[in-house]
Design a protein around this motif. Structure first.
Motif, short mmCIF file in Angstrom:
data_model
loop_
_atom_site.label_atom_id
_atom_site.label_comp_id
_atom_site.label_asym_id
_atom_site.label_seq_id
_atom_site.Cartn_x
_atom_site.Cartn_y
_atom_site.Cartn_z
N VAL A 111 0.84 -1.21 0.00
CA VAL A 111 0.00 0.00 0.00
C VAL A 111 0.87 1.25 0.00
O VAL A 111 0.54 2.26 -0.65
N ARG A 169 -0.53 3.14 -4.82
CA ARG A 169 -1.90 3.47 -4.42
C ARG A 169 -2.89 2.62 -5.21
O ARG A 169 -2.85 2.57 -6.43
N LEU A 183 -6.72 0.43 1.43
CA LEU A 183 -6.62 0.88 2.82
C LEU A 183 -7.62 0.14 3.72
O LEU A 183 -7.34 -0.10 4.89
N GLU A 218 -8.27 9.18 2.78
CA GLU A 218 -7.30 8.57 1.87
C GLU A 218 -6.29 9.58 1.35
O GLU A 218 -5.10 9.27 1.24
N TYR A 233 -2.21 9.01 1.70
CA TYR A 233 -1.35 8.74 0.55
C TYR A 233 -0.33 9.87 0.34
O TYR A 233 0.72 9.65 -0.28
N PHE A 253 2.38 8.64 2.57
CA PHE A 253 3.00 7.45 1.97
C PHE A 253 3.88 7.82 0.78
O PHE A 253 4.91 7.17 0.53
N GLU A 254 3.48 8.81 0.03
CA GLU A 254 4.28 9.24 -1.11
C GLU A 254 5.64 9.76 -0.65
O GLU A 254 6.67 9.50 -1.29
#
Length: 236
Positions: free
Chosen positions: A106, A110, A115, A153, A157, A160-161
């Protein structure tokens, strides 16, 4: 005869009254049960549904507000990330390597609905990032723990990026050609060598035979047998 007819009529009327009374009682009983069920539905079931819908609406409103606040602060998080990038790398990699394969997938890419399937792992991952003060991770973790990851979300993300910039994507090694394909060529070459060696041996054997034949002396010519002279016949 008249008395008998009146008695019969009265009996029939009585039966009709009893049947009518029984039907009325049955209808009353069914109506009572229906009203009781409807009362339970209105007093218990409907409020639960209403509460659930209200809760979802409240969550959506809270999530929208949290996302808006986070979007407004993105520039600050970007600047903070660039300043702390060198110090964060080793810590982030350690947290990433300790995570499950599903969470790693994850973080790297993406995907819709991903999630929700690993919500617990995502929340734990964000918590660990917030402990090392990763830019933007603390408000995202707090919103995730209260509302759930599916409602926020975008902010998740975003974090996470940034994390994925520390992750080295391992390139898959080139697929080696199967040895079976090379085997026939090797077998063919070895067979050809065997054939050449055998032919050379045959040529050597022939050469040796020819040499032996040349060395063997020719047999001497047979001498003609001597014929003994015949004596002349004596006269009688």
């Amino acid at each position: 005869m008249v008395i008998g007819s009146e008695s019969s009529y009265n009996l029939s009327s009585h039966r009709l009254q009893l049947n009518s009374s029984s039907s009325s009682s049955a209808r009353s009983c069914n109506s009572y049960r229906f009203n009781k069920k409807m009362g339970y539905w209105k007093s218990v079931v409907v409020p639960k549904f209403k509460k659930l819908f209200d809760k979802n609406n409240v969550k959506k409103a809270a999530a929208a507000e949290a996302c808006k606040i986070f979007d407004d602060a993105k520039d600050n998080y970007n600047n903070e990330f660039e300043e702390k990038k060198a110090d964060l790398q080793a810590k982030v990699i350690e947290i990433y390597e300790a995570s499950s394969a599903e969470v790693k997938a994850v973080v790297k890419e993406r995907k819709d609905g991903a999630l929700k399937t690993v919500s617990t792992g995502v929340e734990k991952f964000l918590e660990e990032l917030s402990k090392i003060e990763f830019p933007g991770s603390k408000p995202v973790y707090e919103a995730c723990s209260k509302l759930g990851p599916t409602y926020i979300e975008g902010p998740i993300y975003f974090v996470f990026e940034k994390v994925s910039t520390f992750i080295v994507v391992e390139e898959e090694p080139p697929v080696a050609e199967p040895e079976a394909a090379a085997a026939p060529a090797e077998e063919t070459s070895s067979k050809e060598k065997e054939i050449v060696v055998e032919e050379e041996k045959k040529e050597e054997v022939v050469a040796e035979e020819v040499a032996e034949v040349e060395k063997t002396p020719e047999p001497a010519a047979a001498k003609p047998e001597e014929v003994a002279p015949t004596e002349p016949a004596k006269a009688c």
